[in-house]
Design a protein around this motif. Structure first.
Motif, short mmCIF file in Angstrom:
data_model
loop_
_atom_site.label_atom_id
_atom_site.label_comp_id
_atom_site.label_asym_id
_atom_site.label_seq_id
_atom_site.Cartn_x
_atom_site.Cartn_y
_atom_site.Cartn_z
N ALA A 19 0.76 -1.38 0.25
CA ALA A 19 -0.09 0.24 -0.15
C ALA A 19 0.22 1.64 -0.08
CB ALA A 19 -1.23 -0.27 1.45
N VAL A 20 2.46 1.92 0.02
CA VAL A 20 3.41 2.04 -0.12
C VAL A 20 2.87 3.37 -0.62
CG1 VAL A 20 4.59 1.54 -1.03
CG2 VAL A 20 5.50 3.11 0.39
N ARG A 21 2.26 2.45 -2.24
CA ARG A 21 2.36 3.72 -3.36
C ARG A 21 0.83 4.41 -2.80
NH1 ARG A 21 1.32 1.21 -8.48
NH2 ARG A 21 3.39 0.57 -8.70
N ASP A 22 0.17 3.83 -2.49
CA ASP A 22 -1.34 4.93 -2.29
C ASP A 22 -1.41 5.61 -1.40
OD1 ASP A 22 -2.67 3.51 -4.43
OD2 ASP A 22 -3.33 1.61 -3.69
N ARG A 23 -0.31 4.88 -0.56
CA ARG A 23 -0.40 5.53 0.67
C ARG A 23 0.71 7.30 0.84
NH1 ARG A 23 -0.17 0.60 5.33
NH2 ARG A 23 -2.33 0.28 5.00
N SER A 24 1.31 7.17 -0.04
CA SER A 24 2.29 8.48 -0.36
C SER A 24 1.78 9.61 -0.71
CB SER A 24 3.49 8.21 -1.04
OG SER A 24 3.10 7.34 -2.70
N ARG A 25 0.86 8.23 -2.62
CA ARG A 25 -0.40 10.17 -2.48
C ARG A 25 -1.14 10.03 -2.19
NH1 ARG A 25 -2.80 7.77 -7.99
NH2 ARG A 25 -2.49 9.78 -8.46
N ALA A 26 -1.97 9.74 -1.07
CA ALA A 26 -2.50 10.23 0.17
C ALA A 26 -1.79 10.98 1.46
CB ALA A 26 -3.63 9.13 0.91
N TYR A 27 -0.80 11.08 1.59
CA TYR A 27 0.50 11.87 2.34
C TYR A 27 0.03 13.39 1.30
CZ TYR A 27 3.91 13.87 4.66
OH TYR A 27 4.51 14.59 5.56
#
Length: 98
Positions: A78-86
């Motif tokens: 989930a790191v890609r989605d979480r980095s975009r959400a951040y």
């Protein structure tokens, strides 16, 4: 990414190697310099930072834990989605402050 469009080269880089993204994950806390702890935009940034930290833990411990494998696997990928959400949370706060 600003504007919501993610360049293909960025996706290819992340898919090829996660090394740089793990180094760049922020710790929760610096967002308090931009607003108070009760500000919903600051709370959202802190939440997204905590989720990115969970991805880093999943990355570091992915090979050593079996009982929590499913959660770590989810956090790791989930790191890609979480980095975009951040990034979206940070941009929302910056836009609100300008």
């Amino acid at each position: 990414m600003p504007g919501g469009r993610v360049p293909q080269w960025w996706i290819n880089t992340i898919d090829t190697t996660y090394v740089d993204i793990w180094r760049a994950i922020p710790s929760p806390g610096p967002e308090l310099r931009l607003g108070g702890p009760d500000d919903p935009l600051v709370q959202e940034i802190a939440k997204q930072a905590r989720l990115l930290q969970a991805s880093r833990v999943g990355y570091r411990k992915r090979g050593s834990l079996y009982e929590e494998f499913d959660q770590l696997h989810t956090d790791y990928f989930a790191v890609r989605d979480r980095s975009r959400a951040y990034a979206a949370a940070v941009l929302a706060l910056l836009r609100a402050r300008t």
